[in-house]
Design an enzyme around this catalytic site. Structure first.
Site, PDB file in Angstrom:
ATOM      1  NE  ARG A 295      -0.413  -0.852   4.851  1.00 32.90           N
ATOM      2  CZ  ARG A 295      -0.582  -2.109   5.264  1.00 32.90           C
ATOM      3  NH1 ARG A 295      -1.444  -2.899   4.670  1.00 32.90           N
ATOM      4  NH2 ARG A 295       0.096  -2.575   6.296  1.00 32.90           N
ATOM      5  CG  HIS A 822       4.363  38.722  11.712  1.00 34.60           C
ATOM      6  ND1 HIS A 822       3.375  38.326  12.583  1.00 34.60           N
ATOM      7  CD2 HIS A 822       4.023  39.954  11.272  1.00 34.60           C
ATOM      8  CE1 HIS A 822       2.460  39.277  12.646  1.00 34.60           C
ATOM      9  NE2 HIS A 822       2.825  40.262  11.851  1.00 34.60           N
TER      10      HIS A 822
END
Length: 865
Positions: A295, A822
């Site tokens: 998978r 920031h």
């Protein structure tokens, strides 16, 4: 529809009929890979039994339960339901005697975007037709375990859309078995195979019941062998079923030849599927190797498409900007134009402006920069680490580590190309003149910035009567031409920081010692916005018990009290272009949806007198900054003191301009967003889109084609893009840096990070000095978040959409960022102790936990109590 198929009859197109596991096994068998023979009972059999049990009606009911209650009811119904004769006959047709494995195969498992590994049941060494039928019934019921139901609900998968097929497959009586990843699941390195092996059946390894042997293979060479204790093995019983037996695991259970054969098989599987695979394997008593499952590995971050040979290194722009989520296709398309315009400032040729600058890449619907040229040049190794140290400190550490990788050795020893690019940039933005202007007359510098803003606002205005195609031309022209406009402000802000550095050198102090100088600096558009929002909360009428969403709806309808309606409208007229994740023009602005603003206003009003008014907080910061200036000047002596005072004054006057380029960039993106919405409305009228907002899931070239050469509806493409976007929004981990072989360099240092974690102290980058002890509040999304005054805000990162929370926060802890990111800058301006770049802070800290944040040392210490 048939109720059963053999593996030879199954292909990948039959997923809805046979489920993920059977589809993969059929695909492997048809590819000639060694899969034990078997077949699959289809989802139609499950559908018939579920309908007879009344489960279908239960799921369709508006009053259907959820969670554990639903899981329990569904299991009871399936285990008690009668099984139709034709279903029993189909099961009998799959069983040919002898031991078999009976394995669940759900329609939503083993998909590229979601792994249901281990969610449903498997029964090993099942002997006898009646026992096989019993195992099948229990597989059906396992679709409704508490864990499976919770997983589907968490991943937005509809219960009614999931059905279960059941694999019946010849049993491999394994001597040794285990799992194999064809990419390293920890570091992400592609084609570096990791093999876990244990004696007996693979269940002990897959379930984690045993510490297996581990082997790492790359390029046909075994890089690592690690012996597990292997104290437990699961073995088949002669009459059916399994037993757990104690073992002595001193020796490795695989020889080198077997390990290399496994690795070769794993790469064959990966090559067949074209992507890294998580496989299960077994070796029988005759030494034959079998594949029992394959998978996709769903946890790996996708790698940017390399456009140059050799190993490449990429830096996440999203992480650096504090936006961990994906960007919409139109948002990414906008940045391609922006980066193309920016490349021109440095004389970098761009073949196609819609592809972006050569260094710009997209992976996982996020932005990446190829920093390989910087790593391989002497100038880049000098400059980029310094920039990262203040903006994204942890990325700077990774950069320094990568500089020692021989695969990324220096190839550009001369600094001349870098200096030529810098000179070209400086000339094109008139940097020398702007720096002189800033240092000699800061007022004129700010006036220049205001003129730039006014000119940009004029350019953003779409001429009246513009056609959709003209709007598109206007948007592309604006985006491509914006970088030079923004760059005309940057030199003045840089001059401010240069003065801070000069003052530090003259006064003999470190930059950290001068942090207080940058508190409450004037003319910062983000802090001005926060202050205005606080003032707004003091001017409006009481908001009552209405939710933020209800208040936003009333505002749009114009039914709020007159003063509140007027004041909020005035705020949004100035700041409505801002928002959370505002660098993506596909994301709603506050003007589009003011729910977040009303939530913040409600928070501020709840805080009432328990929080210091923002104006007073800002004034205190300004006084503290002036005191810091005087102390630094006094400490510099009689001759240097006046120069230090002047330099720090200039720094305070200019560094507020740091936020201006981003403010204008967001203003530009918001303007383009509004204009493209009008284009979307036109495409809806033409029958090409279902709704105007779908326009954000297309690119600028696609919009041009739709306007000039329409070729049918775009609904399918939009739906596919939207699904991918929503899937990426659920991704919790985004690497800071990524190599083109899939390696996450930061993961290679996980052992060192684990050592500090074991001591209980979280360590990051000092971002804002001060120490505070308070209650942590983990916030992953600022929209709707509630922060009590004095609480410690713990978050992944921040952009201006987060900063209204800072006014009530007692401290700040961020997973991302550095001293000049920031959040760090705004925290310093507000005088909030802050630490940036704390690995996994939102996972290692919990809301309600008492913590001490030391912004000077960069540590976060949870209260041991």
């Amino acid at each position: 529809m048939k109720l059963a198929f053999t593996f030879a009859e199954i292909d990948a197109s039959m997923l809805a009929d046979v489920g993920g596991k059977a589809a993969n096994l059929g695909e492997l068998a048809r590819a000639g890979l060694p899969v034990p023979p078997g077949g699959c009972l289809t989802t139609e059999a499950y559908r018939q039994v579920a309908a007879a049990a009344g489960l279908t009606d239960l799921l369709a009911s508006p009053a259907a339960p959820t969670g554990q209650e639903l899981a329990g009811q569904a299991r009871e119904l399936l285990l008690a339901a009668p099984v139709p004769d034709e279903v029993r006959a189909a099961v009998a047709g799959l069983y040919h005697g002898g031991p078999v494995a009976v394995r669940s195969s759900a329609t939503a498992e083993d998909l590229p975007h979601a792994s249901f590994a281990g969610q449903q049941d498997t029964y090993l060494n099942v002997v006898g037709e009646r026992e096989v039928m019993t195992a099948v019934r229990h597989c059906w019921a396992s679709l409704w375990t508490d864990r499976a139901v919770a997983y589907r609900e968490a991943n937005g998968i509809e219960h009614a859309a999931v059905r279960l097929a059941v694999v019946v497959q010849d049993m491999v009586d394994a001597e040794v078995a285990g799992v194999m990843f064809t990419a390293n699941p920890v570091t992400g390195r592609r084609r570096e195979l990791v093999i876990d092996a244990g004696p007996g059946l693979g269940e002990a390894v897959v379930s984690g019941a045993v510490n297996p042997d581990r082997f790492v293979v790359f390029g046909g060479e075994i890089l690592d062998r690690h012996a597990g204790d292997k104290r437990l093995a699961v073995r088949s019983l002669p009459g059916g079923g399994t037993e757990r037996v104690e073992t002595s695991g001193a020796e490795l259970c695989l020889g080198d030849r077997q390990v290399l054969d496994l690795a070769e098989l794993g790469l064959r599987v990966e090559d067949h599927y074209g992507s890294p695979q998580d496989t299960e394997w077994a070796i029988d008593a005759d030494g034959r190797l079998w594949l029992t499952q394959a998978r996709p590995i769903t946890t790996l971050y996708p790698v940017p498409d390399a456009t140059a040979p050799g190993l490449r290194a990429y830096l996440s722009v999203n992480v650096a900007q504090g936006v961990l989520g994906p960007l919409t296709p139109l948002g990414l398309s906008a940045f391609r134009l922006l980066t193309s315009g920016a490349a021109g400032l440095f004389g970098v040729p761009v073949a196609d402006r819609h592809r972006g600058a050569p260094a710009f890449h997209v992976a996982g619907e996020r932005m990446w920069l190829d920093i390989t040229p910087a790593l391989r040049s002497r100038a880049g190794r000098t400059v980029l680490p310094r920039l990262l140290a203040v903006g994204e400190a942890r990325a700077g550490v990774i950069f320094d580590r990568l500089a020692g990788d021989p695969r990324l050795s220096l190839t550009q020893h001369s600094r001349r190309p870098f200096l030529r690019a810098v000179r070209r940039f400086a000339r094109r933005v008139h940097a020398p003149r702007l720096v002189r202007l800033a240092l000699t007359n800061p007022r004129r510098a700010h006036a220049h910035a205001r003129r730039v803003e006014a000119d940009l606002a004029r350019r953003l205005a779409v001429p009246p009567g513009s056609t959709p195609l003209q709007r598109l031309d206007h948007a592309e022209r604006i985006l491509y031409g914006t970088p030079p406009v923004l760059a005309s402000i940057a030199p003045m802000a840089v001059a401010g920081y240069a003065m801070l550095g000069l003052a530090a050198r003259l006064s003999g102090r470190s930059l950290g010692d001068l942090q207080d100088v940058l508190r409450s600096v004037p003319d910062n558009p983000t802090t001005e916005m926060d202050l205005e929002l606080w003032r707004l909360s003091t001017r409006i009428e009481p908001l009552g018990d209405a939710t933020a969403e209800q208040l936003a709806e009333r505002f749009r309808a114009g039914t709020l009290p007159e003063r509140t309606q007027r004041e909020v409208a005035a705020f949004l007229a100035k700041y409505g272009h801002r928002g959370v994740a505002e660098i993506d023009l596909g994301v709603a602005r506050w003007a589009d949806d003011p729910s977040h603003i009303f939530g913040v206003l409600a928070n501020y009003r709840r805080a009432g007198g328990s929080a210091v008014p923002a104006d007073e907080l800002f004034a205190r910061g300004a006084r503290a900054a002036q005191e810091a200036v005087e102390q630094a000047a006094a400490g510099a002596g009689r001759l240097k003191g006046p120069v230090v005072r002047w330099a720090l004054g200039r720094a305070r006057s200019l560094v507020g301009l740091r936020e201006m380029p981003k403010y204008l960039a967001v203003l530009t993106l918001a303007g383009v967003r509004s204009s493209m919405f009008v284009v979307g409305e036109h495409l809806v009228k033409e029958g090409l889109l279902d709704e105007a907002g779908d326009v954000y899931f297309l690119t600028f070239p696609e919009l041009r084609a739709a306007l000039t050469e329409p070729d049918g509806g775009l609904g399918h493409l939009v739906a596919e893009r939207r699904e991918r976007y929503l899937r990426e929004r659920r991704r919790r981990h985004v690497p800071r840096m990524l190599l083109s072989d899939g390696t996450e360099p930061e993961a290679l240092a996980a052992v060192a990070a684990g050592a500090s974690a074991s001591e209980g102290v979280l360590t990051g980058t000092p971002a804002s000095a001060g120490t505070v002890t308070g209650i942590a509040r983990v916030v992953l999304d600022p929209v709707g978040a509630h922060l009590e005054p004095g609480e410690i805000l713990v978050c992944p990162s921040t952009d201006p959409g987060w900063t209204p929370l800072f006014l009530t926060a007692g401290g700040l802890v961020m997973e991302m960022g550095g001293a000049m990111s920031h959040g760090a800058v705004v925290a310093r301006e507000y005088g909030i102790p802050a630490v940036a770049g704390v690995p996994h802070a939102t996972e290692r800290l919990t809301s309600g936990q008492r913590v001490t944040v030391d912004g000077a040392t960069g540590t976060v210490r949870p209260d041991p109590a």
